[in-house]
Motif scaffolding. Sequence first.
Motif, PDB file in Angstrom:
ATOM      1  N   ASN A   1      27.803  12.701  30.721  1.00 32.21           N
ATOM      2  CA  ASN A   1      27.306  13.565  31.784  1.00 32.21           C
ATOM      3  C   ASN A   1      26.870  12.817  33.029  1.00 32.21           C
ATOM      4  OD1 ASN A   1      26.968  16.392  30.489  1.00 32.21           O
ATOM      5  ND2 ASN A   1      26.252  14.958  28.953  1.00 32.21           N
ATOM      6  N   MET A   2      26.625  11.536  32.915  1.00 38.36           N
ATOM      7  CA  MET A   2      26.021  10.799  34.008  1.00 38.36           C
ATOM      8  C   MET A   2      26.928  10.671  35.211  1.00 38.36           C
ATOM      9  SD  MET A   2      23.220   9.307  34.789  1.00 38.36           S
ATOM     10  CE  MET A   2      22.443   8.912  33.237  1.00 38.36           C
ATOM     11  N   PHE A   3      28.228  10.622  34.981  1.00 38.53           N
ATOM     12  CA  PHE A   3      29.147  10.359  36.068  1.00 38.53           C
ATOM     13  C   PHE A   3      30.206  11.448  36.140  1.00 38.53           C
ATOM     14  CE2 PHE A   3      27.427   6.228  36.728  1.00 38.53           C
ATOM     15  CZ  PHE A   3      27.053   5.788  35.469  1.00 38.53           C
TER      16      PHE A   3
ATOM     17  N   ILE B   1      20.352  13.884  35.767  1.00 37.42           N
ATOM     18  CA  ILE B   1      20.176  15.152  36.469  1.00 37.42           C
ATOM     19  C   ILE B   1      20.679  15.040  37.906  1.00 37.42           C
ATOM     20  CG2 ILE B   1      18.439  16.739  37.393  1.00 37.42           C
ATOM     21  CD1 ILE B   1      16.828  16.211  34.805  1.00 37.42           C
ATOM     22  N   GLU B   2      20.379  13.932  38.560  1.00 37.78           N
ATOM     23  CA  GLU B   2      20.822  13.731  39.941  1.00 37.78           C
ATOM     24  C   GLU B   2      22.338  13.850  40.064  1.00 37.78           C
ATOM     25  OE1 GLU B   2      21.620  10.005  42.910  1.00 37.78           O
ATOM     26  OE2 GLU B   2      19.961   9.822  41.489  1.00 37.78           O
ATOM     27  N   HIS B   3      23.068  13.148  39.197  1.00 36.24           N
ATOM     28  CA  HIS B   3      24.527  13.188  39.270  1.00 36.24           C
ATOM     29  C   HIS B   3      25.069  14.587  38.957  1.00 36.24           C
ATOM     30  CE1 HIS B   3      24.157   8.789  39.262  1.00 36.24           C
ATOM     31  NE2 HIS B   3      25.392   8.781  39.729  1.00 36.24           N
TER      32      HIS B   3
ATOM     33  N   ASN C   1      18.050  14.743  48.415  1.00 37.41           N
ATOM     34  CA  ASN C   1      18.035  13.510  49.197  1.00 37.41           C
ATOM     35  C   ASN C   1      16.616  13.082  49.565  1.00 37.41           C
ATOM     36  OD1 ASN C   1      20.811  13.129  49.149  1.00 37.41           O
ATOM     37  ND2 ASN C   1      21.150  14.311  51.015  1.00 37.41           N
ATOM     38  N   ARG C   2      15.738  14.048  49.843  1.00 34.99           N
ATOM     39  CA  ARG C   2      14.348  13.700  50.138  1.00 34.99           C
ATOM     40  C   ARG C   2      13.663  13.081  48.928  1.00 34.99           C
ATOM     41  NH1 ARG C   2      14.259  18.684  52.913  1.00 34.99           N
ATOM     42  NH2 ARG C   2      13.184  19.680  51.167  1.00 34.99           N
ATOM     43  N   ILE C   3      13.954  13.631  47.755  1.00 37.48           N
ATOM     44  CA  ILE C   3      13.379  13.081  46.528  1.00 37.48           C
ATOM     45  C   ILE C   3      13.833  11.641  46.320  1.00 37.48           C
ATOM     46  CG2 ILE C   3      13.364  13.274  43.996  1.00 37.48           C
ATOM     47  CD1 ILE C   3      13.713  16.346  44.443  1.00 37.48           C
ATOM     48  N   LEU C   4      15.112  11.405  46.476  1.00 37.54           N
ATOM     49  CA  LEU C   4      15.641  10.057  46.267  1.00 37.54           C
ATOM     50  C   LEU C   4      15.074   9.084  47.295  1.00 37.54           C
ATOM     51  CD1 LEU C   4      19.377  10.864  45.457  1.00 37.54           C
ATOM     52  CD2 LEU C   4      17.416  10.660  43.913  1.00 37.54           C
TER      53      LEU C   4
ATOM     54  N   ALA D   1       8.144   9.573  36.984  1.00 40.07           N
ATOM     55  CA  ALA D   1       7.839  10.876  36.379  1.00 40.07           C
ATOM     56  C   ALA D   1       7.902  11.990  37.421  1.00 40.07           C
ATOM     57  CB  ALA D   1       6.463  10.841  35.722  1.00 40.07           C
ATOM     58  N   GLU D   2       7.394  11.721  38.636  1.00 37.71           N
ATOM     59  CA  GLU D   2       7.441  12.726  39.695  1.00 37.71           C
ATOM     60  C   GLU D   2       8.870  12.978  40.139  1.00 37.71           C
ATOM     61  OE1 GLU D   2       6.150  15.458  42.664  1.00 37.71           O
ATOM     62  OE2 GLU D   2       5.304  14.724  40.779  1.00 37.71           O
ATOM     63  N   ARG D   3       9.674  11.913  40.248  1.00 28.30           N
ATOM     64  CA  ARG D   3      11.082  12.096  40.600  1.00 28.30           C
ATOM     65  C   ARG D   3      11.767  12.988  39.582  1.00 28.30           C
ATOM     66  NH1 ARG D   3      16.327   8.117  40.444  1.00 28.30           N
ATOM     67  NH2 ARG D   3      15.363   7.457  38.500  1.00 28.30           N
ATOM     68  N   LEU D   4      11.530  12.732  38.299  1.00 24.94           N
ATOM     69  CA  LEU D   4      12.150  13.531  37.246  1.00 24.94           C
ATOM     70  C   LEU D   4      11.715  14.983  37.347  1.00 24.94           C
ATOM     71  CD1 LEU D   4      13.790  13.918  34.678  1.00 24.94           C
ATOM     72  CD2 LEU D   4      11.795  13.114  33.370  1.00 24.94           C
ATOM     73  N   ALA D   5      10.420  15.226  37.562  1.00 29.66           N
ATOM     74  CA  ALA D   5       9.916  16.599  37.634  1.00 29.66           C
ATOM     75  C   ALA D   5      10.530  17.351  38.809  1.00 29.66           C
ATOM     76  CB  ALA D   5       8.393  16.582  37.752  1.00 29.66           C
TER      77      ALA D   5
END
Length: 230
Positions: free
Chosen positions: A17-19, A78-80, A105-108, A119-123
């Motif tokens: 799932n990653m790519f 999740i990002e990909h 994009n703001r999160i990244l 943890a915040e990025r994941l949430a």
Amino acid sequence: MSDLRWLADIRIGGARNMFSEDEDPIEDVGGAKVRTFIDEHVRADGVISVFEPVSIYSTDFKVEVGRLSSDDAKASMIEHAVKREIHLKLEDDPIFYESLLDRLNRILQEYEQQRISSAERLARLTAVLDDARNPQRHAGTLGLDPEVAPFYLVMAAEIENPERFKEAASDICAVVREHTVIDWQQKENTKRVMRQNVKRVLRSVGYPQDKIQDMAVRLIELAARRYRGG
């Protein structure tokens, strides 16, 4: 976490799932150990299957994310997946999916600048994923049918205080459906009549006169992506 440790943390289902199909992790991380990891999962006919993405709507997706042990690995998966969904759906509902891409994009960027934790990025990525799965919920918050919302959002992006045009968006959607016969996208007369009818609706509700021509074209282009006809 190094790229090698990150890959080691991902079980084969997670890697699938990653790519997306056109992203090759070998070019990014290299090395004999990583190449061995890939080679161990090549089928006898030589086709690599570990990178086939699983839909974000599948129950398997949540399972595969849950198998990963670190917040970084889960967030990357999740990002990909969200980026792939945006790529697939952007033309069908451009304003909604552009907003998701901006959030992502703001999160990244904040994570790269160390302004938020793993943890915040994941949430926050999980919240974007949830919204990507539920465009109809966003339409509901607007008080619109999911079929109408993409047309309204295109109209609303061009003007201030657009709420008064929600009913017009419904009318325009009805105009579009009325004319979506087989191969209508290739029938210039059909598209001309649709544009005329759309402009008539826009004028009747007081849409800015200087924007009507361009907006009619954009709405019919959106319809051409959303409705095949027949």
